[in-house]
Design a protein around this motif. Structure first.
Motif: not given
Length: 136
Positions: A98-102, A104-106, A128-133
């Protein structure tokens, strides 16, 4: 306390309470002369423990084992402690997801808020827009 009152207090269904009783996560609840469950203070403590552990993601099997060990007595203290540590590790692993998802969302929210301000959607610096890499 009636089953309806307990359900309201802990935000669980009557079926859940009956199930907890059936699998012995909570002790068998005394009944009135009319056959209605009558939860006492000890029963409430067990319900509180069960609902707390379950809402934290503890699998029912671990909860059943914990209660079984508890009922066996003090010679199971170490086993109960080990079981709770195992459950804690599972909860921490789930929390990390959940922390990782939050996170990424932030990051995505920051990009979109910046786009609202500037009128331009730009992922530079945020991946990038899909994976944040990072973009290559």
């Amino acid at each position: 306390m009636t089953i309806k009152e307990v359900c309201s207090r802990f935000n669980v269904s009557p079926d859940t309470l009956r199930y907890y009783e059936r699998v012995e996560v909570i002790p068998e609840v005394n009944r009135t002369a009319g056959g209605i469950r009558d939860y006492n203070d000890d029963d409430i403590k067990w319900v509180e423990t069960a609902t707390c552990f379950r809402s934290a993601g503890m699998p029912i099997e671990l909860l059943i084992e914990y209660v079984r060990l508890f009922r066996e007595g003090d010679h199971t203290i170490q086993a109960r402690c080990d079981l709770l540590k195992e459950a804690r590790e599972r909860i921490l692993a789930e929390r990390k997801k959940f922390d990782d998802a939050l996170e990424k969302m932030d990051r995505k929210i920051r990009v979109y808020e910046r786009a609202v301000e500037t009128g331009k959607l730009d992922w530079d610096g945020e991946g990038c827009c899909c994976c944040n890499k990072p973009k290559e």
